[in-house]
Design an enzyme around this catalytic site. Structure first.
Site, short mmCIF file in Angstrom:
data_model
loop_
_atom_site.label_atom_id
_atom_site.label_comp_id
_atom_site.label_asym_id
_atom_site.label_seq_id
_atom_site.Cartn_x
_atom_site.Cartn_y
_atom_site.Cartn_z
N HIS A 55 -29.79 6.53 -28.78
CA HIS A 55 -29.80 7.16 -27.45
C HIS A 55 -30.15 6.11 -26.41
O HIS A 55 -30.52 4.99 -26.76
CB HIS A 55 -30.72 8.37 -27.40
CG HIS A 55 -32.19 8.09 -27.54
ND1 HIS A 55 -32.77 7.57 -28.68
CD2 HIS A 55 -33.22 8.23 -26.66
CE1 HIS A 55 -34.06 7.43 -28.50
NE2 HIS A 55 -34.37 7.81 -27.28
N HIS A 57 -32.48 5.51 -24.07
CA HIS A 57 -33.79 5.13 -23.53
C HIS A 57 -34.07 3.64 -23.73
O HIS A 57 -33.74 3.07 -24.77
CB HIS A 57 -34.90 5.97 -24.15
CG HIS A 57 -34.94 7.38 -23.62
ND1 HIS A 57 -35.54 8.41 -24.29
CD2 HIS A 57 -34.43 7.91 -22.48
CE1 HIS A 57 -35.42 9.53 -23.58
NE2 HIS A 57 -34.74 9.26 -22.49
N ASP A 59 -36.64 1.88 -24.41
CA ASP A 59 -37.42 1.41 -25.56
C ASP A 59 -36.58 1.39 -26.85
O ASP A 59 -37.06 0.95 -27.89
CB ASP A 59 -38.70 2.24 -25.74
CG ASP A 59 -38.45 3.71 -26.01
OD1 ASP A 59 -37.64 4.32 -25.29
OD2 ASP A 59 -39.08 4.25 -26.93
N HIS A 60 -35.31 1.83 -26.76
CA HIS A 60 -34.41 1.80 -27.92
C HIS A 60 -33.22 0.85 -27.72
O HIS A 60 -32.58 0.47 -28.70
CB HIS A 60 -33.91 3.21 -28.24
CG HIS A 60 -35.03 4.13 -28.61
ND1 HIS A 60 -35.27 4.53 -29.90
CD2 HIS A 60 -36.02 4.67 -27.86
CE1 HIS A 60 -36.35 5.30 -29.93
NE2 HIS A 60 -36.82 5.39 -28.69
N HIS A 113 -33.39 15.70 -27.11
CA HIS A 113 -34.25 14.67 -26.50
C HIS A 113 -33.49 14.01 -25.36
O HIS A 113 -33.98 13.89 -24.24
CB HIS A 113 -34.67 13.67 -27.56
CG HIS A 113 -35.48 12.52 -27.06
ND1 HIS A 113 -36.76 12.66 -26.58
CD2 HIS A 113 -35.20 11.20 -26.96
CE1 HIS A 113 -37.23 11.48 -26.21
NE2 HIS A 113 -36.30 10.57 -26.43
N ASP A 135 -35.35 9.44 -31.61
CA ASP A 135 -36.48 10.21 -31.09
C ASP A 135 -36.25 11.72 -31.21
O ASP A 135 -36.76 12.50 -30.40
CB ASP A 135 -36.73 9.87 -29.61
CG ASP A 135 -37.37 8.51 -29.43
OD1 ASP A 135 -37.72 7.87 -30.43
OD2 ASP A 135 -37.51 8.10 -28.26
N HIS A 173 -40.57 6.05 -33.68
CA HIS A 173 -41.94 5.77 -33.23
C HIS A 173 -42.97 6.04 -34.31
O HIS A 173 -42.79 6.93 -35.15
CB HIS A 173 -42.30 6.63 -32.01
CG HIS A 173 -41.59 6.27 -30.76
ND1 HIS A 173 -42.07 5.36 -29.86
CD2 HIS A 173 -40.39 6.69 -30.26
CE1 HIS A 173 -41.22 5.23 -28.84
NE2 HIS A 173 -40.19 6.03 -29.07
FE FE Z 1 -38.44 6.27 -27.76
ZN ZN Z 2 -36.34 8.33 -26.39
#
Ligand code: FE
Ligand code: ZN
Length: 262
Positions: A55, A57, A59-60, A113, A135, A173
């Site tokens: 996805h 985001h 942080d990915h 998400h 996530d 995570h």
């Molecule tokens: Fe994340």
């Molecule tokens: Zn995420």
């Protein structure tokens, strides 16, 4: 690294970048940073064949461009999301062939998400099924609903719950202890949950990742997989202060409860 290995590479504050390596080749999932992946590639002399994204985001995906520039690896990601880089845009029914690491992965649409979130499910060269679920599903928890509805998330979690019980669950995570602490509020009488808390607390005290999980462990202990259990739906009803008449209503209440849990 001659044999197949599945490794969670810690990144940022609590992310894992999953790496599968096999005979000098590797693929990574959700590289929020490039440096920890580059260090692993150098240290073990691995060729990066592919970068898989679940996805959009940051942080990915934050390390995807730098990693592609460094290695030339192909980038795969969800068809309907805006990504910094993507060579192969995927949706449910698509297959990703990664012969260098002995993986064939099937794509599942798991919105909730984010609106276009996908998962990658398949068999590794060792014969173990595994799923990279970003996530959407966590150990004893699930992702927050940033772009989706409870109904979408219930359907998405249902697809994951239907995978074989021994499927290795590779999530994005290290949220396990916080999730278990909340799950014990929901279902204090669940013995498997109590045992998981003890085991995972021990791992974290040693600095060891609690992942991968398995679908079976989630069925035994994850409240979001247990909405049809009386103990879970009754706890949700008590939290809501009213009867909850559907799996979606129980799910939505649990998600709200977890959001507010300190
Ligand atoms: Fe994340
Ligand atoms: Zn995420």
């Amino acid at each position: 690294m001659v044999n197949t290995e599945l490794i969670p590479i810690p990144a940022l504050s609590d992310n894992y970048i999953w790496m599968v390596s096999h005979n000098g080749h590797a693929v990574v999932v959700d590289p929020g940073q490039s440096a920890p992946v580059a260090a692993m590639l150098d240290q073990h002399n691995l060729v990066l064949d592919a970068i898989l994204l679940t996805h959009h985001h940051a942080d990915h995906v934050g390390g995807a461009i730098a990693l592609q520039q460094r290695t030339g690896a192909a980038v795969y990601g969800p068809a309907s999301e805006t990504l910094p880089v993507c060579d192969h845009r995927l949706a449910e029914g698509d297959t990703v062939q990664l012969p260098g690491v002995g993986l064939t992965l099937n794509v599942l649409d798991i919105p909730g998400h984010t609106a276009g979130h996908i998962a990658y499910y398949g068999q590794s060269a060792t014969g173990k099924p595994l799923v990279f679920c970003g996530d959407t599903l966590f150990a004893a928890g699930c992702g927050r609903l940033f772009e989706g509805t409870p109904t979408q998330m219930v359907n998405s979690l249902g697809k994951l719950q239907a995978l074989p019980a021994d499927t290795l669950v590779c999530c994005g995570h290290e949220y396990t202890l916080a999730n278990l602490r909340w799950a014990l509020q929901v279902e204090p009488g669940n013995l498997a949950l109590q045992q998981r808390w003890e085991a995972m607390s021990q791992l974290r005290s040693e600095g060891v990742p609690t992942l991968p999980s398995t679908i079976d462990a989630e069925i035994q202990t994850n409240p979001f997989f247990r909405t049809s259990q009386a103990a879970v739906s009754n706890a949700a009803s008590r939290y809501a202060g009213k009867p909850l008449d559907s799996a979606v209503a129980v799910f939505a209440c649990l998600r709200e409860w977890k959001n507010n849990f300190k």
